[in-house]
Enzyme design. Structure first.
Site: not given
Length: 746
Positions: A281-283
């Protein structure tokens, strides 16, 4: 030895090699499966947890205990061979199973030696250099204890309001795909176990560059056709190049967030594109599923993400919190978690961490590698090749011996951190004290008989006009000088993630400075330091020459000086169109034809111009860039005027250097589909060659087009090649087409 014996020996060697490779692969799988059987559910979930480490003061007892308990599979924002060695030692020697940690970081365009921003570097059209700069960045990062980088970003965009435009390769999916593959190969090298390469993580899958109004993290709305034609090709190129990991996007596709989008992640990424690696995932994007209202709570968000095939949860800690509960409730099958863990363990195995978990943590190597003189020299080369000469009236550049006194004016002339960009400034190990500023570079490289004096002119500190009281001093200096070098642009933090702006005018009082200096009547050479296209109409009006230097990195001042003094002839070409003003956004070269386009030879009118106040064309188009020499194109030829659908065709053109100095030209090949079953762009880039020619030298350039270069997605979203007429174009930019010829495809 006769030929038959040679062939027999070769076949035996090939067969033996294949057996060894297969055995090694089987052994690797067996090791992972044996390890998986030993793991508790909690340890499996821990491998999917990517935790944040900010600085050594953050190494709390609870963080350390999490490592020892096997609750952390990867760490980001932890740098330095010594620091990461100590964390790795804790994981390997004090956790039950001794599984090494995967250290990760944003190594976007350099680690300690900072190269030009990716958008700037793409303007070099030099794929070999792009690969090499990624390789050097990887070597330095690996020496700093990093295993994986969140790069390359391959999001195609045509909106300069979006701050992350600085991180990509521009507006064209064909060229963006080539850059994507080059950067993956550079980061990963030929051997991920070497300790001098890092695993690449291509991002953001997919369509993140389509955020509305250029506002980061905003909603997006685009069709599956646009997804397939524009946004997917660079990801496919990265996957074909062997990229080890993929990052999901903050944005949505077809109303479904990318992090929970099963069609996007399972059907397209895994099945169609064949990606086998680790999906991150991204942040904290799992938590964002709650924020945007598609999940009722965090537990439901975790269920949606794991069901979509997301392997690793970056920073939110929600997998750690809820995955075990979801298994116990019967909502998640352990086999799903096992498959995610396999991919994480395989990534660690690819990097050789099971064989030697400490290979990346050599303090002596770190000291020798960071800011290595060879790296700095290549950073200088890379920076000057990325620069684009936008204007050069009366051949004022390169600066000649008649110029004895130069006024260097503008807030960017002495800036150091602002040469980095946001990623290089705050999210790398680059340090301002490493940087050569423009003023320093000019003084170091100037002839002894040239006097260089400096005036700041204004203050650049945010977007509001400041320091207007400094303008009179700058005007006085300009009036006493032969020529003015005006250093303009934006501060490093103004581009990058969350770096969106609502208009593309130069920030602060820079336009007021341009107007004031222009009144002196002295010739102005403007050098721009920025990460995005700006509205340069005023600058263009008052400057004799304009050099787009982007954020050039550590060797900024020396690289710019090389161009201004003529030690290097600029060869960069834009990979993003420069609008005339904000109102033209989005603007891009591969626009689909409309019912009111201007046809060749037809005078623009109310019904064809489509704006009453400005032309529809950009100020500077895709593929545009000037040189200190002149190039002449001649004798374009097709190997045939008609081909069958399975055939290829060769196109040739001759290019001559008709000027007085050596120069490099990017010869560009475009294709247009004259009649098709769906609306298609007027032209699309399908090839380019960057060549160097001495004065008077001529070279014959050859291109090959294959059936796929004429194919497209039809109304049923099938990849097809239709019979018909195509226009083959060759030129110096997307607007400066020198020749075009028709080709029939049967």
């Amino acid at each position: 030895m006769n030929n038959k014996k040679v062939w027999v020996i070769l076949l035996v060697i090939i067969a033996t090699t294949q057996i060894i490779v297969a055995q090694n692969s089987d052994n690797a799988k067996n090791k992972i499966e044996l390890l998986l059987k030993k793991m508790t559910l909690e340890e499996k979930v821990g491998q999917l947890n990517l935790a944040t480490y900010v600085n050594e003061n953050n190494t709390t007892n609870s963080f350390n205990e999490s490592i020892k308990n096997g609750e952390i599979g990867g760490i980001l924002k932890s740098n330095g061979a010594k620091t990461n060695y100590e964390l790795q030692k804790m994981a390997v020697e004090q956790s039950r199973l001794g599984i090494p940690i995967l250290f990760q970081e944003d190594v976007i365009h350099g680690y300690r030696t900072i190269f030009p921003t990716p958008l700037g570097e793409s303007a070099s059209w030099n794929l070999e250099n792009i690969e090499k700069s990624a390789s050097i960045a990887a070597k330095e990062a690996a020496a700093g204890g990093i295993h994986l980088t969140y790069a390359p970003m391959v999001d195609i965009t045509n909106d300069p309001r979006w701050g992350r435009i600085v991180e990509g390769a521009g507006e064209d999916p064909y060229y963006g795909s080539l850059v994507s593959a080059a950067r993956v190969k550079g980061f990963q090298g030929k051997d991920l176990t070497s300790g001098e390469s890092v695993m690449a993580c291509v991002k953001h899958f997919a369509g993140y560059g389509a955020v509305l109004a250029g506002r980061d993290y905003n909603i997006s709305d685009f069709s599956e056709r646009t997804l397939r034609e524009i946004y997917l090709p660079p990801f496919k190129a990265a996957i074909d190049a062997g990229v080890g990991s993929v990052m999901t996007a903050y944005s949505t596709f077809d109303g479904i967030p990318a992090t929970a989008n099963q069609k996007l992640l399972k059907t397209i990424l895994r099945e169609e594109l064949g990606f086998k690696g680790m999906l991150i995932t991204d942040w904290s994007t799992i938590n964002n599923l709650v924020k945007i209202g598609v999940a009722a709570d965090q537990k439901e968000a975790v269920l949606m993400a794991i069901d979509a095939g997301v392997d690793v949860d970056m920073t939110s800690g929600l997998y750690l919190k809820y995955l075990k509960v979801l298994v116990e409730e019967g909502k998640v099958n352990v086999s799903v978690i096992d498959q995610a863990v396999r991919r994480v363990l395989h990534a660690k195995q690819q990097l050789g961490l099971f064989d030697n978990p400490y290979k990346f943590f050599d303090v002596d190597r770190e000291k020798e590698t960071l800011l290595n003189p060879k790296h700095l020299e290549f950073a200088r080369k890379s920076a000057r090749e990325s620069m684009v000469l936008l204007k050069n009236n009366n051949s004022i550049l390169p600066l000649n011996s008649n110029v004895k006194k130069i006024a260097v004016i503008g807030p960017m002339a002495t800036r150091k951190k602002d040469m980095f960009s946001w990623w290089g400034g705050d999210y790398s190990q680059g340090k301002p004290e490493d940087v050569v500023s423009l003023l320093e570079g000019l003084k170091k490289t100037a002839s002894p008989n040239v006097t260089i004096e400096y005036a700041e002119g204004i203050k650049l500190d945010g977007f509001e006009p400041k320091g207007l009281e400094l303008i009179p001093e700058a005007v006085a200096l300009a009036s006493q000088s032969d020529l003015v070098i005006l250093a303009l642009g934006e501060e490093y933090w103004m581009s990058g993630e969350a770096g969106s702006i609502s208009n593309i005018n130069l920030p602060g009082a820079q336009e007021e400075l341009v107007k004031a200096i222009s009144k002196t009547g002295k010739p102005i050479v403007t050098v721009l330091f920025n990460g995005r296209p700006f509205d340069l109409q005023l600058v263009e009006k008052h400057s004799e020459a304009i050099l787009e230097a982007w954020f050039p990195g550590t060797m900024a001042g020396l690289a710019v000086s090389d161009v201004l003094w003529g030690a290097y002839n600029p060869s960069g070409k834009l990979t993003i169109s420069f609008p005339r003003n904000t109102g033209q956004i989005p603007i891009f070269y591969n626009y689909k034809r409309t019912s009111h386009d201007i046809n060749e030879g037809v005078k623009p009118s109310r019904w064809t111009n489509m704006y009453l106040d400005i032309p529809t064309t950009p100020l500077y188009p895709f593929g545009y860039g000037l040189s200190y020499t002149k190039f002449e194109y001649s004798n374009m030829e097709l190997s045939t005027n008609a081909i069958n659908k399975e055939d290829s065709i060769q196109i040739t053109v001759e290019v001559s250097n008709t000027g007085k100095v050596f120069g490099e030209e990017v010869v560009q090949l475009y294709v247009g589909d004259d009649v098709s079953s769906i609306s298609r762009p007027l032209k699309e880039l399908k090839g380019f060659k960057k060549i160097g020619l001495n004065p008077g030298e001529k070279q014959k350039i050859s291109f090959t087009l294959n059936p796929t270069d004429f194919s497209f997605y039809n109304k049923d979203m099938q990849w097809v090649l239709e019979s018909g007429s195509f226009t083959i174009m060759i030129g110096a930019s997307s607007q400066d087409i020198k020749f075009s010829k028709k080709l029939a495809v049967h």
